[in-house]
Scaffold this motif. Structure first.
Motif, mmCIF file in Angstrom:
data_model
loop_
_atom_site.group_PDB
_atom_site.id
_atom_site.type_symbol
_atom_site.label_atom_id
_atom_site.label_comp_id
_atom_site.label_asym_id
_atom_site.label_seq_id
_atom_site.Cartn_x
_atom_site.Cartn_y
_atom_site.Cartn_z
ATOM 1 N N GLN A 170 3.886 -15.319 2.600
ATOM 2 C CA GLN A 170 5.214 -15.387 1.677
ATOM 3 C C GLN A 170 5.674 -14.156 1.509
ATOM 4 O O GLN A 170 7.062 -13.959 1.262
ATOM 5 N N ILE A 171 5.155 -12.968 1.959
ATOM 6 C CA ILE A 171 5.729 -11.637 1.716
ATOM 7 C C ILE A 171 6.214 -11.030 3.316
ATOM 8 O O ILE A 171 7.251 -10.444 3.394
ATOM 9 N N ILE A 172 5.594 -11.272 4.296
ATOM 10 C CA ILE A 172 5.641 -10.416 5.268
ATOM 11 C C ILE A 172 6.798 -11.210 6.153
ATOM 12 O O ILE A 172 7.057 -12.319 6.102
ATOM 13 N N GLY A 173 7.798 -10.187 6.619
ATOM 14 C CA GLY A 173 9.063 -10.654 7.242
ATOM 15 C C GLY A 173 10.118 -10.762 6.275
ATOM 16 O O GLY A 173 11.266 -11.206 6.582
ATOM 17 N N GLN A 174 9.855 -10.656 4.946
ATOM 18 C CA GLN A 174 10.741 -10.611 3.951
ATOM 19 C C GLN A 174 11.613 -9.341 3.582
ATOM 20 O O GLN A 174 10.788 -8.367 4.042
ATOM 21 N N GLN A 175 12.701 -9.224 3.278
ATOM 22 C CA GLN A 175 13.462 -8.093 3.138
ATOM 23 C C GLN A 175 13.557 -7.552 1.385
ATOM 24 O O GLN A 175 13.548 -8.606 0.556
ATOM 25 N N VAL A 176 13.243 -6.523 1.228
ATOM 26 C CA VAL A 176 13.215 -5.976 -0.155
ATOM 27 C C VAL A 176 14.251 -6.030 -0.910
ATOM 28 O O VAL A 176 15.466 -5.469 -0.388
ATOM 29 N N LEU A 177 14.472 -6.671 -2.049
ATOM 30 C CA LEU A 177 15.788 -6.660 -2.856
ATOM 31 C C LEU A 177 15.834 -5.605 -3.929
ATOM 32 O O LEU A 177 16.686 -5.032 -4.134
ATOM 33 N N ARG A 178 14.507 -5.419 -4.429
ATOM 34 C CA ARG A 178 14.150 -4.692 -5.634
ATOM 35 C C ARG A 178 12.872 -3.843 -5.079
ATOM 36 O O ARG A 178 11.852 -4.430 -4.575
ATOM 37 N N LYS A 179 12.909 -2.677 -5.339
ATOM 38 C CA LYS A 179 11.774 -1.629 -5.110
ATOM 39 C C LYS A 179 10.328 -2.145 -5.330
ATOM 40 O O LYS A 179 10.003 -2.661 -6.744
ATOM 41 N N ILE A 180 9.608 -2.202 -4.597
ATOM 42 C CA ILE A 180 8.220 -2.863 -4.770
ATOM 43 C C ILE A 180 7.215 -1.658 -4.993
ATOM 44 O O ILE A 180 7.061 -0.525 -4.050
ATOM 45 N N ARG A 181 6.510 -1.432 -5.921
ATOM 46 C CA ARG A 181 5.602 -0.417 -6.312
ATOM 47 C C ARG A 181 4.398 -0.528 -5.570
ATOM 48 O O ARG A 181 3.950 -1.570 -5.437
ATOM 49 N N ARG A 182 3.706 0.686 -5.278
ATOM 50 C CA ARG A 182 2.187 0.622 -4.853
ATOM 51 C C ARG A 182 1.303 0.036 -5.551
ATOM 52 O O ARG A 182 1.246 0.057 -6.966
ATOM 53 N N TYR A 183 0.684 -1.142 -5.088
ATOM 54 C CA TYR A 183 -0.697 -1.565 -5.684
ATOM 55 C C TYR A 183 -0.262 -2.497 -6.869
ATOM 56 O O TYR A 183 -0.865 -2.751 -7.724
ATOM 57 N N LYS A 184 0.917 -2.673 -6.986
ATOM 58 C CA LYS A 184 1.512 -3.763 -8.273
ATOM 59 C C LYS A 184 1.773 -5.258 -7.713
ATOM 60 O O LYS A 184 2.051 -5.567 -6.322
ATOM 61 N N ALA A 224 15.173 -13.315 2.061
ATOM 62 C CA ALA A 224 15.237 -13.654 3.666
ATOM 63 C C ALA A 224 16.113 -12.395 4.315
ATOM 64 O O ALA A 224 17.067 -12.067 3.676
ATOM 65 N N PRO A 225 15.534 -11.687 5.459
ATOM 66 C CA PRO A 225 16.230 -10.568 5.756
ATOM 67 C C PRO A 225 17.909 -10.889 6.218
ATOM 68 O O PRO A 225 18.074 -11.993 6.742
ATOM 69 N N GLN A 226 18.371 -9.903 5.959
ATOM 70 C CA GLN A 226 20.146 -10.197 6.266
ATOM 71 C C GLN A 226 20.270 -9.826 7.827
ATOM 72 O O GLN A 226 19.730 -8.502 8.244
ATOM 73 N N GLU A 267 14.163 -2.567 3.340
ATOM 74 C CA GLU A 267 13.043 -2.625 4.127
ATOM 75 C C GLU A 267 12.595 -3.995 4.489
ATOM 76 O O GLU A 267 12.663 -4.987 3.504
ATOM 77 N N VAL A 268 12.061 -4.279 5.545
ATOM 78 C CA VAL A 268 11.455 -5.551 5.883
ATOM 79 C C VAL A 268 10.069 -5.423 5.826
ATOM 80 O O VAL A 268 9.498 -4.307 6.509
ATOM 81 N N VAL A 269 9.196 -6.248 4.999
ATOM 82 C CA VAL A 269 8.057 -6.123 4.697
ATOM 83 C C VAL A 269 7.153 -6.288 6.014
ATOM 84 O O VAL A 269 7.150 -7.586 6.695
ATOM 85 N N THR A 270 6.099 -5.515 6.476
ATOM 86 C CA THR A 270 5.247 -5.876 7.847
ATOM 87 C C THR A 270 3.897 -6.146 7.569
ATOM 88 O O THR A 270 3.693 -5.751 5.951
ATOM 89 N N ALA A 271 2.764 -6.607 8.105
ATOM 90 C CA ALA A 271 1.524 -6.933 7.490
ATOM 91 C C ALA A 271 0.961 -5.592 7.374
ATOM 92 O O ALA A 271 -0.033 -5.418 6.467
ATOM 93 N N ALA A 272 1.159 -4.587 8.201
ATOM 94 C CA ALA A 272 0.790 -3.156 7.805
ATOM 95 C C ALA A 272 1.180 -2.687 6.445
ATOM 96 O O ALA A 272 0.374 -1.624 6.093
ATOM 97 N N ASP A 273 1.823 -3.108 5.796
ATOM 98 C CA ASP A 273 2.557 -2.799 4.409
ATOM 99 C C ASP A 273 1.642 -3.408 3.572
ATOM 100 O O ASP A 273 1.630 -2.802 2.112
ATOM 101 N N LEU A 274 0.701 -4.368 3.438
ATOM 102 C CA LEU A 274 0.171 -4.986 2.632
ATOM 103 C C LEU A 274 -1.420 -4.900 2.701
ATOM 104 O O LEU A 274 -2.014 -4.489 3.806
ATOM 105 N N ASN A 288 0.882 -1.125 0.126
ATOM 106 C CA ASN A 288 -0.137 0.114 0.050
ATOM 107 C C ASN A 288 0.805 1.336 -0.094
ATOM 108 O O ASN A 288 0.314 2.298 0.060
ATOM 109 N N ARG A 289 2.201 1.228 -0.307
ATOM 110 C CA ARG A 289 3.008 2.373 -0.329
ATOM 111 C C ARG A 289 4.388 1.492 -1.025
ATOM 112 O O ARG A 289 4.483 0.511 -1.083
#
Length: 248
Positions: free
Chosen positions: A163-177, A186-188, A136-143, A129-130
């Motif tokens: 599959q997404i929550i708790g993972q670390q972003v390697l490449r920018k994730i666009r909103r609503y894509k 996996a987070p470093q 960044e590490v993805v949280t439930a509030a981000d989805l 949603n942003r």
């Protein structure tokens, strides 16, 4: 037939003449003008692509999936005899999304050709949603869940929030894509140069000592760590941020 009267009678004679001619030489029916081979190929490819999408929906546990398939059969198909058996298609990798091309063959008639299709697919998926930036590490509030129009580049998608929550972003994730597997890892837990606690366990024995990470790594990844007490370089495995363990 000969008519000697003119005016309305002449019109009646001409109509009667055309009726007789049409009975002697019937025009081709509309049904026969439809090419059977073209219809057969369209139906077979429609079933094939629809089946592949439904199978993906089931395997990925997608609750809502909508799609529209437009088949484009080449004009040369009108010269081909109808296949007596079921036409066969070549296998393809990935999902049939966007512009799709498949080779269709008929063994009993000895012909083959390429058929194209335009496939529009919409799926209800977890999306950010942003904008999520690298690191960044993805949280439930981000989805949140949304219906997303998919394109040809949308492959290896993540269809479940776990599959997404708790993972670390390697490449920018666009909103609503739609979110792809290659965008996350996996987070470093440990970065190069971090001071860490090295834990050692064996047969009830436990010890810990200070160390310095010589490589970065996430959960379960083997990295080189320098034991600051002995000066030795060992292989250890991150347990949590700032903690690694040796294996005997």
């Amino acid at each position: 037939m000969v008519c000697f009267n003119f005016g309305s009678a002449n019109g009646i004679c001409i109509s009667y003449f055309l009726l007789v001619i049409s009975c002697l030489f019937p025009l081709p029916s509309v049904a026969k003008s439809v090419n059977e081979t073209e219809v057969q190929i369209e139906q077979a490819m429609q079933e094939l692509l629809s089946g592949e999408l439904r199978q993906w929906q089931q395997q990925s546990a997608i609750k809502q999936l909508d799609f529209n398939v437009q088949i484009k059969v080449p004009s040369g198909v009108k010269r081909l005899a109808r296949c007596q058996s079921q036409p066969t298609f070549n296998s393809a990798n990935g999902l049939p999304i966007g512009n799709v091309q498949r080779k269709v063959s008929c063994s009993d008639q000895g012909w083959s050709l390429f058929v194209r299709a335009a496939v529009d697919v919409t799926a209800r998926l977890p999306v950010a949603n942003r904008v999520l930036k690298r690191g960044e590490v993805v949280t439930a509030a981000d989805l949140e869940w949304r219906s997303v129009q998919l394109g040809m580049s949308d492959k290896d998608l993540l269809t479940q929030s776990q599959q997404i929550i708790g993972q670390q972003v390697l490449r920018k994730i666009r909103r609503y894509k739609a979110i792809k597997a290659v965008q996350l890892s996996a987070p470093q837990w440990v970065n190069i140069g971090d001071r860490v606690i090295i834990e050692a366990r064996s047969n009830g024995f436990y010890a810990n000592m200070p160390g310095e990470a010589l490589e970065a790594g996430g959960e379960g990844q083997a990295i080189r760590v320098k034991n600051l007490s002995s000066g030795k370089v060992i292989v250890a495995y991150p347990l949590a941020p700032g903690r690694v363990a040796t294996k005997f």
